[in-house]
Scaffold this active site. Structure first.
Site, mmCIF file in Angstrom:
data_model
loop_
_atom_site.group_PDB
_atom_site.id
_atom_site.type_symbol
_atom_site.label_atom_id
_atom_site.label_comp_id
_atom_site.label_asym_id
_atom_site.label_seq_id
_atom_site.Cartn_x
_atom_site.Cartn_y
_atom_site.Cartn_z
ATOM 1 N N SER A 1 3.617 16.365 -1.993
ATOM 2 C CA SER A 1 3.373 17.350 -3.057
ATOM 3 C C SER A 1 3.923 18.746 -2.771
ATOM 4 O O SER A 1 4.019 19.550 -3.700
ATOM 5 C CB SER A 1 1.875 17.484 -3.304
ATOM 6 O OG SER A 1 1.516 16.835 -4.479
ATOM 7 N N LYS B 1 6.631 20.106 -4.819
ATOM 8 C CA LYS B 1 6.356 20.692 -6.139
ATOM 9 C C LYS B 1 6.633 22.195 -6.132
ATOM 10 O O LYS B 1 6.953 22.784 -7.163
ATOM 11 C CB LYS B 1 4.911 20.387 -6.562
ATOM 12 C CG LYS B 1 4.726 18.887 -6.848
ATOM 13 C CD LYS B 1 3.288 18.449 -6.995
ATOM 14 C CE LYS B 1 3.209 16.995 -7.428
ATOM 15 N NZ LYS B 1 2.304 16.138 -6.750
ATOM 16 N N TYR C 1 11.380 12.775 -9.299
ATOM 17 C CA TYR C 1 10.090 13.258 -8.756
ATOM 18 C C TYR C 1 9.758 12.554 -7.438
ATOM 19 O O TYR C 1 9.392 13.189 -6.450
ATOM 20 C CB TYR C 1 8.983 13.018 -9.796
ATOM 21 C CG TYR C 1 7.597 13.145 -9.222
ATOM 22 C CD1 TYR C 1 7.035 14.396 -8.988
ATOM 23 C CD2 TYR C 1 6.855 12.011 -8.856
ATOM 24 C CE1 TYR C 1 5.775 14.516 -8.415
ATOM 25 C CE2 TYR C 1 5.605 12.125 -8.281
ATOM 26 C CZ TYR C 1 5.071 13.379 -8.066
ATOM 27 O OH TYR C 1 3.833 13.490 -7.480
ATOM 28 N N VAL D 1 0.082 14.885 0.587
ATOM 29 C CA VAL D 1 -0.654 13.768 1.180
ATOM 30 C C VAL D 1 0.036 13.171 2.408
ATOM 31 O O VAL D 1 -0.528 12.322 3.086
ATOM 32 C CB VAL D 1 -0.980 12.653 0.155
ATOM 33 C CG1 VAL D 1 -1.956 13.137 -0.904
ATOM 34 C CG2 VAL D 1 0.281 12.099 -0.491
ATOM 35 N N TYR E 1 -5.098 21.091 -4.448
ATOM 36 C CA TYR E 1 -5.753 20.083 -5.287
ATOM 37 C C TYR E 1 -7.028 20.655 -5.892
ATOM 38 O O TYR E 1 -7.101 21.857 -6.176
ATOM 39 C CB TYR E 1 -6.032 18.800 -4.480
ATOM 40 C CG TYR E 1 -4.795 18.237 -3.812
ATOM 41 C CD1 TYR E 1 -3.718 17.798 -4.570
ATOM 42 C CD2 TYR E 1 -4.698 18.140 -2.440
ATOM 43 C CE1 TYR E 1 -2.579 17.273 -3.976
ATOM 44 C CE2 TYR E 1 -3.564 17.598 -1.835
ATOM 45 C CZ TYR E 1 -2.516 17.172 -2.609
ATOM 46 O OH TYR E 1 -1.401 16.663 -2.017
#
Ligand code: GLU
Length: 305
Positions: free
Chosen positions: A62, A65, A186, A255, A237
């Site tokens: 992540s 991102k 992605y 993660v 998160y």
């Protein structure tokens, strides 16, 4: 002396490793050694400090991102990005579909899967994955970053949930272009292999307003400001609020066990600790940052003497 503090921070985090677990929903991530732990700090004055497993490669997950949002802001512009993705914390898990069926069909923010898949759909027609890889190497000052084919294959074989998110978004007209290509882009971005050092390099770029250590501007000031703000409010998160109170350093976790932190104007911090808490954040990493924040008064609102 600073090195001693960093060593101490690492040992403060280490006992918590046993309380967490490595991610297994992407099978390849389940092969990580839970006991790995490392921290790198790159400072604006050029000094660098590392302790522990800072050269081990792991997938960025992540944290990509952050890179994708920065590139999207540069190539598509603020309005196009935020007309399609919100800027509010979701309060739900990173891979949740719940709120996508609500009245506002746009993903809550670009740091959760749904938001990042939409962001990917806007970048992908303009910037190829190969160009993104080059940009990632440049932002992180790490030419060793590659696509980890094993992680990519593993994630694509278990991508059903993200595919469901992508198609739901497509049905609502939020995906730009081809949905499968956006999904593939992605997942590839999540599969970039980094180290704690690469993340410290990325953190330093953001801490230094988008200017790299050679003095070259890689990102606009406005882009960097937006990215850091979203990291502060949405980067951890559904633990982002508590983390902002306790640590107060804009951060993004993945993660794969990575943690990227930005002490504005001062330093970039990269952590590798694949044992995760229930929300998906590196459990030792969180404790390390909490220790450093309190010892060094790094909280964004810490009282300045
Ligand atoms: N590739 C992961 C997924 O889409 C990223 C999750 C994460 O690091 O939060 O599920």
């Amino acid at each position: 002396m600073f090195q001693d503090l960093i060593n101490e921070a690492l040992e403060t985090g280490r006992p918590y490793i046993k309380e967490g677990e490595v991610a297994t929903y992407i099978p390849e991530l389940g092969r990580a050694d839970k006991n790995k732990l490392g921290i790198s700090i790159f400072c604006r004055d050029g000094s660098r400090f590392s302790c522990g497993d800072t050269k081990d490669r792991f997938s960025i997950q992540s944290i990509s991102k952050v890179i994708s949002l920065a590139v999207a802001l540069e190539v598509c512009g603020f309005d196009m990005v935020f007309e399609n993705v919100g800027m509010e914390p979701s309060g739900d898990a990173f891979n949740s579909l719940i709120k996508l069926e609500g009245s506002n069909s746009h993903p809550y923010n670009p740091m959760i899967n749904s938001g990042a898949i939409v962001v990917a759909s806007f970048i992908e027609p303009k910037v190829s994955f190969e160009e993104m890889l080059k940009l990632a190497r440049c932002f992180c000052q790490d030419d060793g970053i590659v696509l980890d084919e094993k992680v990519y294959g593993s994630e694509m074989s278990t991508v059903a949930r993200n595919r469901a998110i992508a198609y739901l978004l497509e049905s609502k007209g939020v995906i730009n272009g081809n949905v499968e290509e956006a999904l593939d882009f992605y997942v590839k971005m999540c599969s970039l292999s980094v180290t704690a050092e690469s993340l410290a390099g990325l953190g330093l770029l953001l801490a230094n307003d988008g200017v790299d250590p050679s003095g070259k501007r890689l990102l606009n000031s406005d882009t960097v400001r937006v990215v850091k703000t979203i990291m502060l409010t949405c980067g951890m998160y559904d633990g982002s609020g508590e983390f902002a109170v306790r640590v107060g350093i804009p951060s993004k976790s993945g993660v794969g066990g990575g943690l990227l932190s930005v002490v504005d104007g001062k330093m970039g911090i990269g952590i590798y600790g694949p044992s995760l808490d229930a929300k998906g954040n590196s459990i030792a990493g969180r404790k390390i940052l909490q220790f450093l924040s309190s010892q060094m008064k790094l909280h964004i609102f810490a009282k300045k003497d």
